[in-house]
Design an enzyme around this catalytic site. Structure first.
Site, PDB file in Angstrom:
ATOM      1  N   HIS A 130       0.826  -1.204   0.000  1.00  0.00           N
ATOM      2  CA  HIS A 130       0.000   0.000   0.000  1.00  0.00           C
ATOM      3  C   HIS A 130       0.863   1.257   0.000  1.00  0.00           C
ATOM      4  CE1 HIS A 130       1.167  -0.380   4.199  1.00  0.00           C
ATOM      5  NE2 HIS A 130       0.793   0.866   4.405  1.00  0.00           N
ATOM      6  N   ASP A 186       0.526   4.916   2.034  1.00  0.00           N
ATOM      7  CA  ASP A 186      -0.179   5.338   3.246  1.00  0.00           C
ATOM      8  C   ASP A 186      -1.356   6.275   2.959  1.00  0.00           C
ATOM      9  OD1 ASP A 186       1.376   3.886   5.060  1.00  0.00           O
ATOM     10  OD2 ASP A 186       2.899   5.465   5.133  1.00  0.00           O
TER      11      ASP A 186
END
Length: 278
Positions: free
Chosen positions: A102, A104
């Site tokens: 991912h 953030d």
């Protein structure tokens, strides 16, 4: 790039560098600050060893790069320091932050530009490394027809995908669960380079496509992000700091140390609205 006030040692040719000769708890001079910034732009994630920071010093360093971000739905565990996100896991943990690849808080309308994680305690038996992947390389490695398709697309990033369990939290009334639409290919505001900007942690679908088309294309891109040649892997020690650029890198925290303990503090620097410039 040449540096005069710091030493920069690359981890890989693609991403990551260790920085030596700087005390982040002190006052960085203008040249040293600029060279740390330049090293981040060149390497996407930079690492520091043997640092000692108070929460205030940690925040002061982050503020040199911009306004500090407050996470929309994470508990505030250090009184008086809402900007500090506690990253911890121990024998009671049922999950840890960052287990999926991912960027953030990509669900924010203006996602963070960078994150600075200061690790204070590491698992006694090892483990707990963090992997980082270069999203410029991910874009560059796509075929021309796929690039052409993606450059006209946006994607929905939804906090509910990353944090569904927080809906049951007692203090849910104070939490926010943002959802935003961003370009699939993002132009970096400093370097001008194009980067892939979808991630398994937050991205739910591409609204311009049919449901099955979106799911298939996103799964291909998520697997593409995981290409080993795009990556570096950082082994933490107490006192280590990682500073990564969320606009051009993704990361993945390994939880291979249960039931041992890992503990650190993260400060996150605000960013701007993602855009695509052809």
């Amino acid at each position: 790039m040449t540096y005069q006030s710091i030493e920069v040692r690359k981890l890989t040719p693609t991403i990551g560098a260790e920085i030596f000769g700087v005390d982040l708890g002190g006052q960085l001079g203008n040249q040293q600050f600029q060279e740390v910034h330049d090293a981040l732009m060149e390497n996407l994630v930079i690492f520091f060893r043997d640092q000692k920071l108070t929460p205030e010093q940690h925040k002061d360093f982050g503020r040199r790069f911009g306004k500090l971000h407050v996470h929309p739905n994470a508990p505030q565990l250090i009184e008086g320091h809402p900007e500090i996100l506690v990253i911890k896991a121990d024998e009671k943990s049922k999950r840890v932050a960052g287990e999926e690849w991912h960027s953030d808080v990509s669900c924010d309308e203006e996602p963070p530009m960078g994150s600075i994680l200061y690790m204070q305690e590491t698992p006694a038996s090892g483990g707990g490394d963090t992997m980082f992947a270069n999203m410029y390389s991910a874009y560059d490695a796509l075929s021309e027809p796929i690039r052409h398709l993606l450059e006209g697309c946006t994607a929905i990033h939804d906090s509910n995908k990353a944090h569904p369990y927080r809906h049951n939290a007692k203090d849910r009334a104070d939490m926010q669960f943002p959802k935003s639409e961003h370009p699939v290919i993002r132009t970096h505001p400093v370097t001008g380079r194009k980067a892939l900007y979808v991630n398994r942690g937050f991205t739910t679908h591409i609204p311009q496509l049919k449901k099955q088309e979106s799911a298939a294309l996103l799964e291909m891109l998520y697997r593409h992000v995981e290409t080993p040649e795009f990556m570096c892997r950082f082994k933490w020690q107490p006192g280590s700091i990682a500073f990564w650029d969320n606009r051009s890198a993704q990361h993945h925290a390994l939880w291979d140390y249960f039931p041992e303990r890992r503990y650190g503090h993260r400060v996150t620097v605000c960013g701007d609205k993602p855009f695509y410039r052809g």
